[in-house]
Design an enzyme around this catalytic site. Structure first.
Site, mmCIF file in Angstrom:
data_model
loop_
_atom_site.group_PDB
_atom_site.id
_atom_site.type_symbol
_atom_site.label_atom_id
_atom_site.label_comp_id
_atom_site.label_asym_id
_atom_site.label_seq_id
_atom_site.Cartn_x
_atom_site.Cartn_y
_atom_site.Cartn_z
ATOM 1 N N GLY A 219 1.727 4.026 5.606
ATOM 2 C CA GLY A 219 2.751 4.629 6.456
ATOM 3 C C GLY A 219 2.242 5.875 7.136
ATOM 4 O O GLY A 219 2.957 6.553 7.874
ATOM 5 N N THR A 220 0.977 6.166 6.886
ATOM 6 C CA THR A 220 0.380 7.406 7.354
ATOM 7 C C THR A 220 -0.125 7.315 8.789
ATOM 8 O O THR A 220 -0.369 8.335 9.424
ATOM 9 C CB THR A 220 -0.805 7.751 6.446
ATOM 10 N N ASN B 41 -3.155 12.728 15.713
ATOM 11 C CA ASN B 41 -2.083 12.109 16.488
ATOM 12 C C ASN B 41 -0.792 12.870 16.185
ATOM 13 O O ASN B 41 -0.224 12.725 15.108
ATOM 14 C CB ASN B 41 -1.954 10.630 16.087
ATOM 15 N N GLY C 78 -0.702 14.568 4.696
ATOM 16 C CA GLY C 78 0.365 13.743 4.119
ATOM 17 C C GLY C 78 1.050 14.359 2.918
ATOM 18 O O GLY C 78 2.160 13.976 2.570
ATOM 19 N N GLU C 79 0.405 15.303 2.267
ATOM 20 C CA GLU C 79 0.987 15.866 1.052
ATOM 21 C C GLU C 79 1.242 17.358 1.192
ATOM 22 O O GLU C 79 1.392 18.063 0.206
ATOM 23 C CB GLU C 79 0.059 15.575 -0.133
#
Lengths: 739, 204, 329
Positions: free
Chosen positions: A476-477, A631, A704-705
């Site tokens: 989903g990243t 992105n 992401g984290e």
């Protein structure tokens, strides 16, 4: 790919293009892209797990007569008839296993919901019926459940695993004793489960000696090598296929018991076997975030300059394997502490083995540190933002290693301006709107930038078409998208003409999709392969169509293929070999000579009803700086989702335990609450430009984290600001505020 | 709608207790409560299959289903339409949302046998050939998903929400999208997508 | 899920005559299929009544002050009924604040009032102690995890919370349940439909085998000043920690009539008659509302994790009363 105009795609400096996701069309049309969607050769049989009804004890008898009699039942596998398996090492000890406990290894029950049988039948309905009819008798013991339960022993992490003492700097006791203001407080975080909407499905089939797994995975190469060892077969005969993963957050990296069992069943039956476990089983057949306690002492001088920071971290873990996160080496690097002390402890019980869950080890540790920072700022009479800016650092105070880049102050400035922080009145209960108490709180967000070796193969055609292959993972990243973008930008070709292949163990090995390493590591390998291509074409940068065609003409070929192996700076290049062996060495974060972290600043508003005390979060603002953004569209979504995770973690998410029986009680997603759409009125994400030329070739940090770290501290501080009540035990619950 | 409690008896699981739990508060027995009807096997009903004619995405197919089969499992296993997702199988997540006679419903709590003759539309039936439904395009435009697993359910729910007329405000959209959990938490982007698609939908 | 025979009922009468001890009616299916998958319910036969079109079971009809709502009306249909929302908002609020849009499209009101407790020890058959599921086996919730459990109407045998919302409006408004039974049609007060657990928590209702709820009648549904306040951990798609269904008629500051139902706190739909008595003909103020709340929870029994529901329940009721008093009549 559609042309787009959208609100979710800001443009910014030092960033790639906000193009739509590579797989967007498949995701909105119901494409067959997740493990259980994929076609199999022949008619599959369906599996059903039976899991233990007790947390500790022994199976005394299994009566399978009623289950066997269910029409369509093909197999009932229990510890009494399971085919042989080899031992499995855990992730923490260099393997891929969730646990070293053998699947169906014997009659002993070590935790609630341990797999005790796999039933396979012609239909899902028959397998489920047989599962309900399998009659298992137990001799039940009293489980040691959690902190404070009878039988639980606390030891230092170092005593248990041989390493893991806390970082030390100077004399922290003296520093605290000499401080003008000191906060001493205990914070706790609960058991939480990943609860990906896609459950832990497994499909297995054999074609001759070759096993294919359709299973959502964050680490297909690790899984392939690890499972092959466990099954005692050649890794080349294991094919892991996981093109897209329906949410992972750390839950889908390690292999649990189900995978080898389904593989064995498929072998024995000579046909594909599909397993879709139940949601409640997903609480016990995989990992979770373990509960923690933090005792923090933090001091500052009369001007608000930090002095000593002492942190005692307690983690709960399983008696089976001592999985733990630690994390004090990271928190000690956050501010200009003069002295640091503390230690880490493990307590163990009759529980399934925990595993990484989005943003280990930061989530509990930074929650505690940032909460203490907010409390200390109040004691010192300072605005919490000004307090943090005063204590900013350019180096890790413990070892002096400089940050490669750090834009925390810029993040706070941007967040404060957007949120309107200057309008905050500092006194608790000083802001309200009718019957609703309003509170504003803030926190830092942070996550170490880690990198691992990676490989990639890039094929370039004379006409400008390209293919890039790497066994990375898209959970989903946006991995496919940014890998394609990397090739496009590096070679000067249209990303729409690039085929990206990931999530398949027949591809060149990539690292685990964990620790936010994918972007920094995989794009580095991809960029290296692209640079090799450019070198072959005697070019030094992106090429025009004409130049490329001319180069191909010169070489006398219509396609070029380059394979690259990349290792992070400072790591022995020989470490790349580990990837092929299913391992993954990490580098980064609080390193010996460099300190690599991404940062953010978060501000939240809570509204709490004066009477009934329900807590709502009408708006959140996060400003983040993480080097080059590949992105901005997918980055924006990750930050957004991260902050909402943080909010849920603070106010909603907790796995409740029956402390007497040692069992998870709210093991479903009606009662394990995650945020709904209605919980999230407004989230403003600001991407603060940051240039980091030192960290890696593309200047990127993992994101992401990042955004779910610290959110809980901002929310508890906002709750205090609204009500005057300090809540230090998460999640904040309505009953804690009925005072 | 009487509940026949006797039939809803306990599992035949017989727990041989250690000393730990026996005699605790939980074991308290009300003296005049009938003892558990344990271990009396009753004649089990044979597996029952039923022929049903299902209209899915405009195509009608006759299939024989186990009376226990849900629409969700029937779509995935028999129709090989795997866009409709199993996220909980108990009506708690919304990933299995489909349209049944124009209304959004949960296919995991719908027995296939009960929807004979109904007009069923799944995510695979939303686009017209290569032309995406405005809601599908809006989800792409606003990056209204990350992992994408809940997305089919979100989109089916969003299309129905617009037809129901629940686009009066952002708050209303949020409330009426709350039956679809998104663990990646793309919620604000989903709301933006719904707002973009709503005026474009017409009778689509 | 155990095998079962499936049949479609041609009419309510045929459904009732076909029903027996081993059968269950299938209306919306949202409770039934859920509990059958969990193996808690094991019917041998499902009688599908979902397609029945009898007007008395499918319509919302107004007759003067009275409102008659067919049992096969979906939660969504009544929640979206503008006329009912204007004349009696507590009836619609308590629906749209429940479940999700999809579930409300499926669930029928007849089944909605019969939804089963969310008690984990009831819903998970691997717990051997549950007097509701396995009579005489004990109650694990007493010494287990009981944050969500009831504090009113409990017994030593069971503390499972009745989870519904709409039922609180029905009990507050003196609704009557129309039933088609083996012996023909009958009507019973809604307040007598559910049984407190006592020593038989396995017997949920007073319905006889085969009884089919056909409609709900609210004799006086003109309560423009009424509301449902639901307090929950998350903003939507969650069961009530506490809730209050309140309907008021005011004569100046004085309460000329008041109805109160309480959710999330009791083993059955709960009418707070003692609280009503405090308020009737009294001036509504913070003080009297607080006195009413004290009366409502005077008999509460609490355990380790649910004691907060006393205070939260009181605050919920006070807020609901004050909010309702502030509504346009």
């Amino acid at each position: 790919m559609a042309d787009v105009t959208n609100t979710a795609a800001p443009t910014m400096a030092n960033a790639g293009k906000p193009i739509a996701r590579y797989e967007a069309r498949q995701k909105v049309t119901g494409g067959k892209i997740y493990g259980d969607d994929l076609a199999v050769p022949g008619k599959p049989a369906h599996g059903w797990l039976v899991t233990s009804a007790i947390a500790k004890g022994t199976i005394t008898a299994i009566d399978d007569s009623a289950a066997k009699a269910v029409p369509g039942v093909l197999m009932i596998m229990t510890h009494e008839n399971r085919p042989p398996l080899q031992p499995m090492k855990t992730f923490s000890t260099g393997g891929i296993g969730l646990t070293s406990q053998e699947p169906l290894g014997g009659p002993e029950i070590a935790h609630d919901g341990q797999i005790v049988a796999l039933i396979v039948a012609e239909t899902f309905e028959a397998a489920r019926e047989a599962g309900r009819k399998l009659d298992i008798s137990y001799n039940e013991g009293r489980p040691a459940t959690t902190f404070g339960s009878p039988g639980v022993v606390r030891k230092t992490t170092k005593e248990v695993v041989g390493r893991g003492g806390g970082p030390t700097l100077g004399d922290v006791e003296a520093a605290l004793a000499g401080s003008t203001h000191v906060v001493e407080a205990e914070y706790s975080t609960p058991v939480q489960h990943h609860n990906t909407i896609e459950m832990f499905t497994t499909t297995a089939f054999w074609e001759g000696d070759r096993l294919t797994l359709h299973e959502p995975s964050q680490f297909v190469w690790g899984a392939k090598v690890g499972l092959a060892k466990q099954l005692g077969i050649d890794p080349d005969n294991v094919h892991y296929v996981s093109p897209f993963v329906g949410g992972a957050f750390g839950a889908k990296a390690a292999i649990g018991h189900r995978t080898p069992l389904v593989a064995l069943a498929a072998k024995q039956l000579g046909r594909p076997v599909k397993l879709v476990p139940t949601r409640d089983q997903c609480f016990t057949i995989a990992g979770y975030r373990q509960e923690t306690k933090s005792k923090v002492r933090l001091g500052c001088d009369a001007e608000g300059r930090l002095t000593g920071y002492s942190h005692e971290l307690d983690e709960f873990t399983s008696l089976l394997d001592p999985y733990h996160n630690g994390g004090l080496e990271n928190s000690a690097a956050m501010y200009a502490f003069k002295a640091v002390g503390g230690d880490m402890f493990l307590s163990r019980g009759d529980r399934n083995v925990p595993v990484f869950m989005r943003s280990p080890p930061e989530v509990p540790v930074i929650y505690a540190l940032e909460s203490a920072m907010n409390e200390l700022a109040e004691k010192a009479g300072m605005d919490p933002v000004a307090f943090r800016k005063l204590n900013d650092t350019r180096v890790n105070p413990v070892n002096g290693a400089p940050y490669t880049s750090r834009s925390l102050n810029e993040c706070f400035d941007e967040a404060a301006a957007s949120f309107g922080w200057s309008r905050r009145t500092p006194a608790p209960r000083s802001m309200r709107d009718g019957d609703w108490l309003i509170g504003w709180g803030c926190s830092m967000a942070t996550y170490p930038t880690s990198m691992t070796p990676a490989t990639a193969r890039v094929t370039l055609n004379a006409n400008g078409g390209a293919k890039v292959e790497v066994a990375a993972h898209d959970v989903g990243t946006g991995a496919y998208t940014i890998i394609g973008q990397t090739v496009g930008e590096r070679l000067g070709i249209d990303p729409r003409r690039i085929i990206v292949q990931c999530g398949d163990s027949d591809l060149p090995p990539g690292p685990v999709s964990g620790g936010s390493v994918t972007t920094a590591s995989v794009t580095s390998a991809v960029a290296k392969a692209c640079d090799q291509l450019l070198a072959k074409m005697s070019a030094s940068g992106p090429m025009s169509d004409e130049d490329r065609r001319a180069a191909f003409d010169r070489i006398g070929s219509n396609a070029l293929i380059e394979y690259a192996e990349w290792t992070p700076a400072g790591m022995d290049p020989k470490q790349a070999k580990t990837l092929y062996e299913g391992g993954v060495p990490f580098a980064g974060g609080a390193g010996e000579d460099r300190t690599m972290f991404a940062f953010g600043a978060e501000m939240v508003e809570v509204r709490i009803n004066e009477r009934t005390r329900e807590i709502r979060v009408p708006r959140m603002t996060g400003a983040f700086a993480a080097g080059h953004i590949m992105n901005p569209r997918t980055a924006h979504s990750q930050y957004l989702g991260g902050m909402i995770w943080g909010m849920g973690s603070a106010l909603l998410e907790a796995t409740e335990m029956d402390r007497l029986r040692g069992r998870y009680v709210n093991d479903n997603i009606a009662e394990y609450l995650v945020a709904t759409n209605a919980d999230i009125p407004q989230v403003d994400i600001i991407m603060v430009p940051e240039q980091d030329d030192e960290i890696n070739v593309l200047g990127v940090k993992g994101i992401g984290e990042l955004a779910n770290v610290g959110t809980a501290a901002a929310i508890t501080d906002a709750v205090y600001h609204a009500t005057g009540v300090r809540i230090r035990d998460l999640p904040v619950r309505i009953e804690q505020l009925l005072v | 709608m009487a509940d026949d409690i006797k039939k809803a008896g306990p599992d035949r699981r017989s727990v041989l207790k250690g000393s730990a739990l026996a005699g605790g508060v939980g074991a308290m027995l009300a003296t005049n409560v009938r003892a558990a009807q344990d271990g009396e096997p009753r004649a089990a009903a044979a597996v029952s299959r039923i022929p049903v004619s299902l209209s899915v995405n405009g195509q009608t197919r006759d299939v024989s289903v186990d009376t226990r089969a849900t629409l969700l499992d029937t779509l995935r296993h028999d129709f090989e339409l795997t866009g409709t997702k199993k996220g909980c199988d108990h009506g708690q997540c919304g990933a299995c949302t489909v349209h049944i006679d124009g209304e959004r419903k949960l296919s995991c709590l719908t027995l296939a046998a009960t929807v004979e003759g109904a007009d069923i539309v799944t995510i695979e039936g939303l686009a017209k050939g290569d032309a995406l439904h405005p809601m599908q395009q809006a989800f792409i435009d606003h990056d209204a998903f990350q992992c994408g697993y809940c997305t089919p359910g979100q989109i089916m729910s969003a299309v129905a929400l617009v037809k129901e007329g629940h686009t009066g405000s952002d708050a209303e959209i949020r409330e009426y999208m709350s039956g679809n959990l998104c663990r990646c938490a793309a919620y604000p982007n989903i709301v933006a997508a719904v707002k973009q698609a709503a005026p474009q939908m017409g009778d689509a | 899920m155990r095998p079962f025979q499936y049949e479609r009922a041609a009419s309510p009468a045929r459904a009732v005559s076909s029903a027996d001890a081993g059968s269950k009616y299938h209306a919306g299916g949202t409770t039934l299929i859920d509990l059958m998958k969990l193996d808690v319910w094991r019917p041998e036969r499902l009688i599908d009544i979902s397609a029945l079109k009898e007007p008395r079971m499918t319509r919302i009809e107004r007759n003067g002050k009275a409102l008659r709502i067919g049992s096969m009306v979906t939660m969504a249909a009544l929640a979206g009924d503008e006329g009912v929302r204007r004349s009696c908002p507590v009836l619609t609020d308590s629906l749209w604040l429940a479940a999700s849009a999809q579930l409300r499209n499926m669930a029928r009101l007849g089944g909605n009032v019969l939804q089963m407790t969310r008690c984990s020890y009831y819903r998970d058959t691997s717990y051997d102690q549950c007097n509701k599921r396995a009579p005489g086996s004990g109650c694990a919730a007493l010494d287990g995890s009981n944050r969500h459990h009831a504090i009113l109407g409990t017994s030593d045998a069971c503390i499972a919370t009745y989870p519904g919302d709409w039922a609180q409006a029905l009990i507050a408004l003196d609704a009557v349940v129309e039933i088609l039974g083996k012996d023909g049609p009958k009507s019973v007060p809604f307040a007598t439909l559910h049984r407190q657990p006592g020593n038989r928590p396995d017997v949920e209702t007073t319905l006889a085998a085969g009884d089919l709820i056909t409609a709900f009648v609210i004799p006086d549904a003109d309560w423009a000043r009424s509301k449902y306040l639901k307090i929950r951990d998350r903003e939507s798609y969650a069961f009530a920690l506490t809730s209050a269904a309140v309907a008021l008629r005011m004569d100046g500051d004085a309460v000329s009539d008041v109805r109160i139902g309480l959710g999330g706190v009791a083993t059955v739909p709960w009418r707070a008659t003692a609280a009503e008595a405090v308020l009737k003909n009294a001036a509504l103020s913070e003080d009297t509302a607080q006195q009413a709340a004290e009366a409502a929870f005077a008999g509460a029994n609490t355990l380790e994790h649910n004691a907060y529901k006393v205070e939260l329940g009181k605050r919920t009721l006070v807020r609901a009363l004050m909010d309702t008093a502030g509504m346009e009549a």
